[in-house]
Design a protein around this motif. Sequence first.
Motif, mmCIF file in Angstrom:
data_model
loop_
_atom_site.group_PDB
_atom_site.id
_atom_site.type_symbol
_atom_site.label_atom_id
_atom_site.label_comp_id
_atom_site.label_asym_id
_atom_site.label_seq_id
_atom_site.Cartn_x
_atom_site.Cartn_y
_atom_site.Cartn_z
ATOM 1 N N ARG A 189 0.812 -1.202 0.000
ATOM 2 C CA ARG A 189 0.000 0.000 0.000
ATOM 3 C C ARG A 189 0.850 1.260 0.000
ATOM 4 N NH1 ARG A 189 -2.362 -3.394 3.483
ATOM 5 N NH2 ARG A 189 -1.080 -2.549 5.138
ATOM 6 N N LYS A 190 1.946 1.240 0.754
ATOM 7 C CA LYS A 190 2.753 2.459 0.878
ATOM 8 C C LYS A 190 3.387 2.817 -0.452
ATOM 9 C CE LYS A 190 4.094 2.567 5.663
ATOM 10 N NZ LYS A 190 4.982 1.812 6.529
ATOM 11 N N VAL A 191 3.870 1.804 -1.166
ATOM 12 C CA VAL A 191 4.586 2.077 -2.399
ATOM 13 C C VAL A 191 3.630 2.360 -3.549
ATOM 14 C CG1 VAL A 191 6.112 1.071 -4.135
ATOM 15 C CG2 VAL A 191 6.585 0.748 -1.708
ATOM 16 N N ALA A 192 2.538 1.588 -3.614
ATOM 17 C CA ALA A 192 1.730 1.648 -4.820
ATOM 18 C C ALA A 192 0.265 1.965 -4.568
ATOM 19 C CB ALA A 192 1.831 0.313 -5.568
ATOM 20 N N GLY A 193 -0.093 2.241 -3.312
ATOM 21 C CA GLY A 193 -1.504 2.413 -3.028
ATOM 22 C C GLY A 193 -1.889 3.816 -2.619
ATOM 23 N N ILE A 194 -1.342 4.261 -1.506
ATOM 24 C CA ILE A 194 -1.871 5.491 -0.927
ATOM 25 C C ILE A 194 -1.113 6.726 -1.414
ATOM 26 C CG2 ILE A 194 -2.641 4.288 1.146
ATOM 27 C CD1 ILE A 194 -0.231 5.614 2.584
ATOM 28 N N PHE A 195 -1.794 7.864 -1.306
ATOM 29 C CA PHE A 195 -1.167 9.165 -1.493
ATOM 30 C C PHE A 195 -0.947 9.703 -0.091
ATOM 31 C CE2 PHE A 195 -3.804 8.285 -5.181
ATOM 32 C CZ PHE A 195 -2.828 8.314 -6.161
#
Lengths: 509, 335
Positions: free
Chosen positions: A347-353
């Motif tokens: 999530r941190k790398v490819a999910g959230i802003f």
Amino acid sequence: MPSTPSMPVVEMTGIGKSFGGVPVLRNVDLRLDSGTVVGLLGANGAGKSTLIKILSGVYSADSGTISVDGQHLGSASVTEAQRLGIRTVHQELSLVPSLRVYENVYLHAELTKGRRTPFAPLDRETMIRESRHVLRDVLGIEVDVRATVEDLPIATRQLVEIARAVHERAKVLVLDEPTTSLEAREKAQLFQVVRDLRNQGVAVIFISHHLDEVTDLCDRTIVLRDGAVVVDAPTAELSARDMVTAMTGRLVDHQYPKKQVQLGEPVLAVDGLTREPVYRDVSFVLRRGEILGVVGLAGSGKTELIRGLAGSLPAASGSVTRNGSAVRLGSIRQARRLSLIYLPSDRKVAGIFPEHSVAWNTTISALQRIMGRFGLSPARELSTVNAAIDEYGMKVSGPDQVISRLSGGNQQKVMLARSLLGNADVLLLEDPTRGIDVAAKNDVYELITSLVEAGKSVVLVSSEETEVLGMCDQILVMREGRVRANLAAGDTSLPQIRLIAMSSEGDDE
Amino acid sequence: MTSTPTVPSGRVIAPRAMAGLRRVVGLPGAGVTIAFLVLCVALAFASDYFLTVGNLTVVLRQSVWVAIMGIGMTFVIGMGEIDLSVGAILGISGLAAAIWIQSGVNIYLAVVAALLLGAVIGACNGLLVTILHLPSFVATLGAMSVLRGIIMVITGGVPVYGLRYPEFQFIGQGFIGPFPFPVVILAAVFAVFAYVLYRTPFGRHVLSIGSNAHAARLAGISLTAVRVTVFMISGLLCAIAGVILASRSEAATADAGQGMELDVIAATIIGGTVMTGGKAVLYGTVVGAMLMTTIRNGLNLLGVSPLWQQVVIGAFIIISVAGSMLASRRADGDA
């Protein structure tokens, strides 16, 4: 289990810590004996990370004392903790990706020819030889020590990180959720390494969300809840149910809220999907309301397959049929137009802003829904997001809360809400419960269940076979890029799946 | 403030007022605005001339170029990129307008063509970044050099003089009511792009890419389209600034806009836009541009040598950005 009389290596007494007036740890005692493995359990926010950060010198405790081998460990200093032999392998690896394996093993402890000064010439030959020795002979991993770390799979990087700690002769080794990105085989390898280290007298703290791992590996288990120790007992005296009860403070009856849903027409059928060399000749049919699980070891091609369906690693050949018509999944946008929406595991790398709000993160894929007369309408956004917060049970202070402040479980709920607002019909979930606590996991499973009840379909790729067994209708087991078995969840078992995933003995004739 | 008669003692009011104050200070762009107001008050005391309508108009007018280009730069930096070619695009578009006008092309046509030229150059920057995957620092550094070279080749270093046509002069020198026309253009550009940045999906896409490009791609955002468009916007706004400058000076010089890219970047960063992208404060950029002009203007009024002005401005950039980073780090707290 060795029953040699053991010495306390570390003694933490009465540790207390608050952040901004909120107590995170209260009067915690932790005694570590050499040659033992202690499991540290607790839901996210229970204080595990804070406790080990205090031990490894990142934070200083507000109250209490720490002694290592009888020596008092004063205020926070990572260098001092390391000098006393405390080594931590964090969840976020601290390797330098652009450097080679042996350079990472010797990071900050480089060998030089002659005197050790910062500008002396490096002794590469010895570093390469010694790194190879540690990795191959001590840890049993075949890896080219001259490979660049960023070219290695995550699982191998983790073992490199452990190799560094082993190489530096750690007295206390803290493993912070070391198994989250490991497959069964690598896990077994890691456990063997941990047992060897224990037998050599190292004290190990093992943090994990997986109870079977703790049962399997740890001599003693400590459970933290709300910053206090609620259980500290020999692992043999605890059942998995005891541990879950202690962590959550309530009884969790069934871990997988699976409901039988009437399956509908085929929504996605793939035939002979191939992208050399990562996956080949994959075929399956996914029906409305169905959850299709994909399991396999790291490198089996399961993550590449789901990325193939998502359009980010498109197949070179094979056919895809969506709701009865032939389609191509050549790009992420193409897949999204067909309502195939992918949720990455990281999530941190490819999910959230990260610096943006829950609202921003929820609506970003569906901004046309919140258009008003003068462009984006704050009022519509607010009502849309408030509805999503209720529907998905997000624990947030409000739509304006910055998403990076949320726990992993709540971030995942935001990601699910985003996909659904973005018109997802087939959800492609990659390890949706990685690194989130037991209670939040259950929430995610319940959300998945309610989605298929509402007529969505799910492809669930997971490194947890039990999760797939508990949630799915149909299970694909992959090995070496191919689907080795397509099983109905009701007709199979964990040992069967593992056998197929791990060896050719499990294959049908 | 929030003090009400029902609150019994000052001890209670103070923390509440402090919290309110802290909230205001924590707002994006508050730092630069406060600095600007403080500087204005200080200069009003220090110089009788500062607070005259004439001088304030001068300040505003002189900020227009950096402010307009800064609006484009706010998009670029908000997207996590940089555009070093802004000064050169200003130069070449002003020059193009001047040459076309002098060779007899219809004035309006020449202006529109110059604006298109800026947009096209910007789009080329965008294509270098997206198609060739060049880092924007490198692509626009190269573009800056190429454009400056072309300007020198065309002019031989000799300015194009004598753009004394009333329609053209109006752009940089005219007034609408009490307002200088360039200021009106700035206001219009600001209104349009504030809307684009904060009220359209495109604006969110820009900041999403700056925040996490990988996540933006998976969220279905077309990185290529957004990136090319943003560089095109930057190019277009530079061309607008270039035409205003050419009109105001009635000439196009070879060194027009030289070094201005640094002022533009400084205004954007002082204004509160995060250098690594993801967050952008559009009005902060405009205030940042005015602040820098005011420092120069104020130092002039106080008789400080122009040689020292660079030092003061540089120090100011460092102090203000360090201050805002410190504030945001404290706001983020210790997790």
